[in-house]
Design a protein around this motif. Structure first.
Motif, PDB file in Angstrom:
ATOM      1  N   ASP A   1       0.809  -1.218   0.000  1.00 21.31           N
ATOM      2  CA  ASP A   1       0.000   0.000   0.000  1.00 21.31           C
ATOM      3  C   ASP A   1       0.845   1.272   0.000  1.00 21.31           C
ATOM      4  O   ASP A   1       0.308   2.368   0.158  1.00 21.31           O
TER       5      ASP A   1
ATOM      6  N   ASN B   1      -4.660   5.499  -7.283  1.00 25.76           N
ATOM      7  CA  ASN B   1      -4.683   4.482  -6.231  1.00 25.76           C
ATOM      8  C   ASN B   1      -4.073   4.972  -4.910  1.00 25.76           C
ATOM      9  O   ASN B   1      -4.113   4.260  -3.905  1.00 25.76           O
TER      10      ASN B   1
ATOM     11  N   LYS C   1      -3.628   6.680  -1.471  1.00 24.91           N
ATOM     12  CA  LYS C   1      -4.400   7.185  -0.335  1.00 24.91           C
ATOM     13  C   LYS C   1      -3.467   8.116   0.438  1.00 24.91           C
ATOM     14  O   LYS C   1      -2.786   7.706   1.381  1.00 24.91           O
TER      15      LYS C   1
ATOM     16  N   THR D   1      -2.535   8.476   4.620  1.00 26.26           N
ATOM     17  CA  THR D   1      -3.056   7.442   5.512  1.00 26.26           C
ATOM     18  C   THR D   1      -1.938   6.783   6.312  1.00 26.26           C
ATOM     19  O   THR D   1      -0.803   6.666   5.840  1.00 26.26           O
TER      20      THR D   1
ATOM     21  N   PHE E   1      -4.569   0.669   7.978  1.00 19.88           N
ATOM     22  CA  PHE E   1      -5.834   0.118   8.465  1.00 19.88           C
ATOM     23  C   PHE E   1      -5.602  -0.598   9.793  1.00 19.88           C
ATOM     24  O   PHE E   1      -4.463  -0.789  10.225  1.00 19.88           O
TER      25      PHE E   1
ATOM     26  N   ASP F   1     -11.658   6.613   6.386  1.00 21.71           N
ATOM     27  CA  ASP F   1     -12.455   6.631   5.157  1.00 21.71           C
ATOM     28  C   ASP F   1     -13.415   5.438   5.133  1.00 21.71           C
ATOM     29  O   ASP F   1     -13.456   4.627   6.075  1.00 21.71           O
ATOM     30  N   ALA F   2     -14.173   5.322   4.061  1.00 19.79           N
ATOM     31  CA  ALA F   2     -15.206   4.281   3.989  1.00 19.79           C
ATOM     32  C   ALA F   2     -14.615   2.879   3.931  1.00 19.79           C
ATOM     33  O   ALA F   2     -15.283   1.898   4.252  1.00 19.79           O
ATOM     34  N   GLN F   3     -13.329   2.749   3.561  1.00 19.25           N
ATOM     35  CA  GLN F   3     -12.668   1.448   3.485  1.00 19.25           C
ATOM     36  C   GLN F   3     -11.937   1.086   4.770  1.00 19.25           C
ATOM     37  O   GLN F   3     -11.335   0.015   4.856  1.00 19.25           O
ATOM     38  N   GLY F   4     -11.981   1.969   5.753  1.00 21.49           N
ATOM     39  CA  GLY F   4     -11.330   1.678   7.019  1.00 21.49           C
ATOM     40  C   GLY F   4      -9.895   2.158   7.124  1.00 21.49           C
ATOM     41  O   GLY F   4      -9.202   1.826   8.100  1.00 21.49           O
ATOM     42  N   PHE F   5      -9.406   2.926   6.172  1.00 21.83           N
ATOM     43  CA  PHE F   5      -8.072   3.506   6.278  1.00 21.83           C
ATOM     44  C   PHE F   5      -8.125   4.730   7.186  1.00 21.83           C
ATOM     45  O   PHE F   5      -9.040   5.552   7.077  1.00 21.83           O
TER      46      PHE F   5
END
Length: 550
Positions: free
Chosen positions: A346, A354, A356, A359, A362, A423-427
């Motif tokens: 990541d 791609n 983020k 961040t 997670f 965020d909505a993905q949990g990051f």
């Protein structure tokens, strides 16, 4: 409390489960395991000295017996004031094996500061490097309960570590029986907002931490790996090396006390180092030093950084030089690093769809993170609040400090004091410390956002922004910047560079250019130290500076 499930007057178990003591592995057993499986393999390297796992295990047995002979028993605290060395590393396992509590200091602390740690921890013994006789004198003056002092190296203040080991060589030591909540380590906070507090780490908690680190930070680590130490073993690096021992991966120390980048890269090549634990400022030094190109570092699989997020421009330079080996984790000493992880996959080397940006990763395996408002309610995705965490890696609490414990926990959640959003993905994204945020003209300003923008300027190497009082706006920002070597840049140029990139209320009122930023003993830039340096230079309050320059 009777839940009505048993006979009247009996303590009925919940759900039919009978409570029992939760015996866990004594943490020192990881060293015993390494010695049994790989007795002749090198486990520790410091300069020209190499020590096998079997030899280290025997030395730890001897020191454990030596402490016991001096009346140190399960639950007693042992203060350790030492720079990185074999004896310091062994002292951790000796305390664990005895069931005592390891209390390492930051060796750069003053004698009075260490004396405070001695009294705050209630220590009964001290292991001290021979270079610190003044620290022993201060401890003996302020903490008379310490009746045993053992010297690492020849010193007038006690028997040497080596002589104690020699006197008890061959002792057959059985590790103390321990339960999940038995303390093993007092992890002192840095004390940037007051007196240091002793976070109580336990055998059960740390057993989980070892497993979690191996799972999330360094998957696939085995006895064939090697780890280079570039930070003090008293804190995060000590936890990292404890994890290495659990897989019989060798630990390698820098030969000299002073951090030598070229020497670090030479050791990476010589010992085929596969992982190291750093903070962003150390990673930056490693990557930007010319010696990075002089030695083979292709063996590296994990360059783990923590303590603070890495600025994006520094990330890109590190990825370009080392490849996709960066691992970020976010976590305080109280949670032993186990809050979030951003693995190599990541870490994007180039900006793009791609990415983020900003961040810290997670949730760690087995841990839960929640962004909460001031009343403890969960915030919606992308809403800023305090980062709170629950899970087995959370510490038992602060030693003998009920006020701090009451402030640190809310509804069972540990409050990190860091602000951010998810965020909505949990990051998770860290905006900054709650104490770093300032309010200018009624609007919240999070310095990290502006710092990221400033660091995109090619002339800058480091940036710190903090809020200072202002009679008109309440608070305004002040930026302290360190230019790159040979670069030339002005305050006006930097303010012009920022203009249009952030809202005007976020623009710093002043930009100061320094040769270097003050850093803690762990290599971290702390806003408290920057503020103190500004005051010492006469650059605060800002109103007075502006008046002088008018």
């Amino acid at each position: 409390m009777d839940h009505g499930e048993g006979r009247a007057g009996s303590a009925a178990p919940r759900g039919g489960i009978v409570p029992c003591t939760k015996r866990v592995m004594n943490l020192s057993h990881v060293l015993r395991q390494a010695a049994r499986r790989f007795p002749e393999a090198v486990g520790f390297v410091h300069g020209d000295t190499t020590v096998t796992w079997a030899e280290m295990d025997a030395r730890v047995d001897a020191m454990t017996a030596g402490l016991a002979a001096r009346g140190i028993a399960k639950g007693d605290r042992v203060l350790v004031q030492s720079k990185n060395c074999l004896e310091m590393f062994e002292s951790m396992f000796a305390c664990f094996r005895l069931g005592a509590v390891w209390v390492p200091t930051n060796f750069r602390q003053t004698p009075d500061e260490v004396a405070y740690l001695a009294t705050a921890s209630g220590a009964r013994a001290m292991i001290c490097h021979a270079d610190f006789p003044d620290h022993v004198a201060a401890v003996r003056r302020e903490a008379p309960a310490i009746t045993t002092v053992i010297a690492i190296g020849a010193a007038p203040f006690g028997p040497t570590y080596q002589s104690v080991v020699a006197a008890h060589r061959g002792a057959a030591v059985v590790p103390a029986d321990v339960e999940h909540d038995d303390p093993c380590w007092f992890f002192f906070t840095s004390g940037t907002t007051g007196r240091p507090k002793a976070a109580v780490l336990t055998h059960g908690q740390m057993g989980f931490v070892i497993t979690n680190h191996l799972c999330d930070l360094m998957p696939g680590t085995t006895h064939a790996d090697a780890s280079l130490v570039v930070a003090p073993l008293s804190h995060g690096a000590g936890i990292h090396q404890l994890v290495q021992t659990a897989r019989a991966a060798k630990t390698i120390l820098l030969a000299a006390e002073k951090f030598d980048v070229a020497e670090a890269w030479r050791l990476v090549e010589t010992w085929r180092v596969t992982n190291l634990f750093t903070v962003p400022t150390i990673t930056k030094l490693l990557v930007e030093h010319p010696s990075v190109d002089a030695y083979d570092h292709s063996s590296l699989r994990y360059v783990i950084y923590a303590g603070a997020p890495m600025y994006r421009e520094d990330q890109k330079r590190a990825l370009a030089k080392l490849g996709k080996v960066l691992v970020q984790y976010f976590g305080l000493g109280e949670v032993t690093g186990n809050i979030t992880v951003l693995p190599p996959a990541d870490h994007e080397p180039e900006d793009g769809p791609n990415l983020k940006l900003g961040t810290c990763g997670f949730e760690r395996t087995g841990m839960q993170v929640q962004i909460q408002d001031e009343s403890g309610r969960e915030r919606a995705p992308f809403e800023t609040g305090e980062i709170c965490v629950a899970g087995l890696a959370v510490f038992a609490g602060y030693y003998n400090n009920p006020e701090a414990n009451a402030a640190a926990f809310r509804n069972g959640w540990f409050r990190t004091g860091d602000l951010g959003h998810m965020d909505a993905q949990g990051f998770v994204y860290i905006t900054g410390r709650a104490s770093d945020m300032y309010i200018s003209g009624g609007s919240n300003v999070y310095p990290r956002e502006v710092e990221e923008k400033l660091l995109a300027h090619p002339a800058l190497a480091e940036v710190a922004i903090l809020g200072v009082p202002d009679p008109v706006w309440g608070e305004v920002g002040v930026a302290v910047c360190v230019p790159r070597p040979e670069a030339t840049v002005s305050e006006a140029e930097l303010l012009a560079f920022l203009d249009g990139k952030v809202a005007r209320y976020k623009l710093p009122r002043r930009v100061f250019l320094w040769d270097a930023l003050p850093k803690s003993a762990y290599g971290k830039i702390t806003k408290k130290m920057v503020r103190e340096a500004l005051e010492a230079r006469g650059d605060l309050p800002i109103a007075a500076v502006l008046e002088r320059s008018a």
